[in-house]
Design an enzyme around this catalytic site. Structure first.
Site, short mmCIF file in Angstrom:
data_model
loop_
_atom_site.label_atom_id
_atom_site.label_comp_id
_atom_site.label_asym_id
_atom_site.label_seq_id
_atom_site.Cartn_x
_atom_site.Cartn_y
_atom_site.Cartn_z
N HIS A 72 31.23 32.65 46.95
CA HIS A 72 31.49 34.09 47.00
C HIS A 72 31.43 34.69 45.67
O HIS A 72 31.99 33.87 44.78
CB HIS A 72 32.88 34.19 47.83
CG HIS A 72 34.09 33.32 47.25
ND1 HIS A 72 34.82 33.94 46.13
CD2 HIS A 72 34.32 32.03 47.35
CE1 HIS A 72 35.73 33.08 45.85
NE2 HIS A 72 35.55 32.07 46.55
N ASP A 74 33.34 37.53 45.14
CA ASP A 74 34.64 38.23 45.07
C ASP A 74 35.64 37.53 44.44
O ASP A 74 35.67 36.12 44.59
CB ASP A 74 35.20 38.90 46.36
CG ASP A 74 35.28 37.85 47.53
OD1 ASP A 74 34.36 36.90 47.42
OD2 ASP A 74 36.24 38.12 48.07
N ASP A 105 36.91 29.85 40.33
CA ASP A 105 37.03 30.40 41.92
C ASP A 105 36.21 31.56 42.11
O ASP A 105 36.83 32.66 41.89
CB ASP A 105 38.49 30.41 42.41
CG ASP A 105 38.43 30.68 43.93
OD1 ASP A 105 37.32 30.21 44.62
OD2 ASP A 105 39.43 31.08 44.39
N GLU A 140 35.47 36.78 50.72
CA GLU A 140 36.11 35.47 50.86
C GLU A 140 37.52 35.49 50.41
O GLU A 140 38.32 34.89 51.29
CB GLU A 140 35.64 34.36 50.12
CG GLU A 140 35.79 32.94 50.59
CD GLU A 140 37.03 32.28 50.05
OE1 GLU A 140 37.61 31.41 50.62
OE2 GLU A 140 37.68 32.67 49.02
N GLU A 141 37.98 36.25 49.45
CA GLU A 141 39.44 36.33 49.00
C GLU A 141 39.88 37.37 49.78
O GLU A 141 41.41 37.52 49.53
CB GLU A 141 39.31 36.85 47.63
CG GLU A 141 38.65 35.58 46.61
CD GLU A 141 39.44 34.33 46.56
OE1 GLU A 141 40.45 34.14 47.28
OE2 GLU A 141 39.10 33.56 45.95
N GLU A 169 33.13 25.75 46.21
CA GLU A 169 34.81 25.97 46.09
C GLU A 169 35.17 24.88 44.96
O GLU A 169 34.67 23.82 44.94
CB GLU A 169 35.69 25.97 47.41
CG GLU A 169 35.09 27.12 48.20
CD GLU A 169 36.04 28.39 47.81
OE1 GLU A 169 36.55 28.18 46.78
OE2 GLU A 169 35.78 29.36 48.48
N HIS A 358 43.15 31.59 40.45
CA HIS A 358 44.14 32.41 40.72
C HIS A 358 45.24 32.52 39.79
O HIS A 358 46.02 33.37 39.98
CB HIS A 358 44.75 32.22 42.09
CG HIS A 358 43.75 32.41 43.42
ND1 HIS A 358 44.23 32.86 44.64
CD2 HIS A 358 42.37 32.46 43.40
CE1 HIS A 358 42.95 32.75 45.20
NE2 HIS A 358 41.98 32.46 44.76
#
Length: 385
Positions: A72, A74, A105, A140-141, A169, A358
């Site tokens: 992903h 995003d 990520d 995805e997020e 991931e 994150h």
């Protein structure tokens, strides 16, 4: 000259693709993959009440076996940008460390997969022995409604058949090569609601305080484990994450109290059986004296595990060849888009080290990017060997 995963990762990080914004990341991948003779499709999915999401599917080759890299573009918001050492979407490299939102990520892993694939194709005249695809989403997020879950279905309806997939991931705990994610626990959200009777705190006999009932039911739901784990999963756990009464004053007994919770569950349970278990326990604790109900949220996150197979052995061997480590096969952590892909082919998760995902100053080393690219390259060599 070999493809440079650092340069690719920097380009991707410079695209401010905070969910649901495409931010230029899908466009960048489209240009690079088109230039490498992939058949590229940009697919936007829509659904009332949700954001429209850009996705990408690209394939080179027409035969079997068909190997897929998934991921992903995003990312989560950067938060307070002034707390970052470098601007979160600048893609700065300092002392051999790449900083930026998505570095771990998971734009870094996409860059490594792309670099490894370009090198693999360059060494073979631009065509694989079978087929290589990229399955990339921008959701995805977020709520994961208009992303991978629809993209794999769209591809299958076009006649695409996937044999195996690696999702990039950030699976590793401390160093590249220490962990492969072979499954995930499921996730289920609910809100416990207790109804009382509003009244003045000085006259409790005229009211019914729902907080007392809420605390009792919360205690009952947390008192006994849901299970003790299974052969390949940790124990399921229920965690209350908020208590909401909405009472701005101190002299009013509220009429309702609510507590939101999340359950991460293993293969002992399904969504249906878990709801039945929680409601049974709440009902027993209420004993007919507390008015309660649970508002369950829809979930598309079931537990799953990829069983031991030659593919698991192939990926593990490739990792050991490059890193010298024997990777642990794990089902820990949160949910991922692997839960959708597993319905179409076996899927493993292997990417960068997840320690800063994150976080402020999300980052990865240049050395880790090079090593992950080498692992992905070795997987392709073994897979098509």
């Amino acid at each position: 000259m070999p493809a440079d995963p650092v340069a690719i990762a920097r380009e991707l990080i410079r695209c401010p693709s905070v969910t649901p914004e495409e931010g230029g990341a899908i466009s960048y991948l489209q240009r690079v993959l088109t230039g490498a003779n992939f058949d590229v499709h940009r697919v936007m999915f829509t659904q009332p009440g949700y954001d429209n999401i850009e996705n990408l599917y690209a394939r080179v080759g027409t035969g079997a076996p068909h190997f897929v890299f998934a991921g992903h573009t995003d990312v989560v918001p950067p938060g307070e940008e002034q707390l970052w050492s470098y601007a979160p979407f600048a893609g700065e490299v300092s002392e051999e460390v790449l900083f930026g939102r998505g570095a771990v990520d998971m734009k870094g892993a996409i860059a490594c997969a792309l670099a490894a694939t370009l090198d693999h194709l360059a060494a073979r005249g631009g065509r694989p022995k079978g087929s290589i695809s990229f399955l990339i989403t921008g959701d995805e997020e977020g709520v994961a409604v208009n992303g991978t879950v629809k993209l794999v279905k769209w591809a299958a309806e076009r006649g695409e058949i996937f044999d195996h997939c690696v999702l990039g991931e950030p699976s590793n705990a401390a160093a590249i090569g220490d962990t492969i994610k072979v499954g995930r626990r499921g996730s289920l959200n609910g809100t416990l609601v207790v109804t009382g009777k509003q009244g003045h705190v000085a006259y409790p006999e005229r009211a019914e305080n729902p907080v007392r009932g809420l605390v009792k039911l919360m205690g009952a739901l947390m008192a006994t484990p849901l299970d003790h784990g299974s052969a390949q999963f940790d124990a399921s756990n229920l965690e209350f994450t908020s208590i909401d009464i909405g009472n701005p004053v101190v002299n009013l007994i509220p009429g309702e109290a609510r507590a939101r919770f999340n359950i991460r569950f293993n293969d002992h349970h399904s969504h249906t059986s878990l709801r039945m278990l929680i409601e049974k326990r709440a009902g027993e604790a209420a004993a007919g004296r507390i008015r309660w109900h649970i508002e369950w949220e829809a979930s598309n996150a079931d537990s799953f595990v990829t069983k031991p197979s030659p593919f698991v052995e192939l990926v593990s061997a490739a990792i050991k060849d490059v890193t010298g480590k024997e990777p642990k096969l794990s089902t820990s952590g949160g949910t991922s888009d692997a839960r959708f892909i597993k319905n179409y082919c076996p899927v493993l998760e292997f990417g960068l080290v997840g320690q800063t995902m994150h976080q402020v100053d999300e980052r990865t080393t240049v050395a880790d990017l090079a090593m992950l690219t080498a692992v992905y390259g070795k997987i392709l060599d073994r897979y098509f060997g």
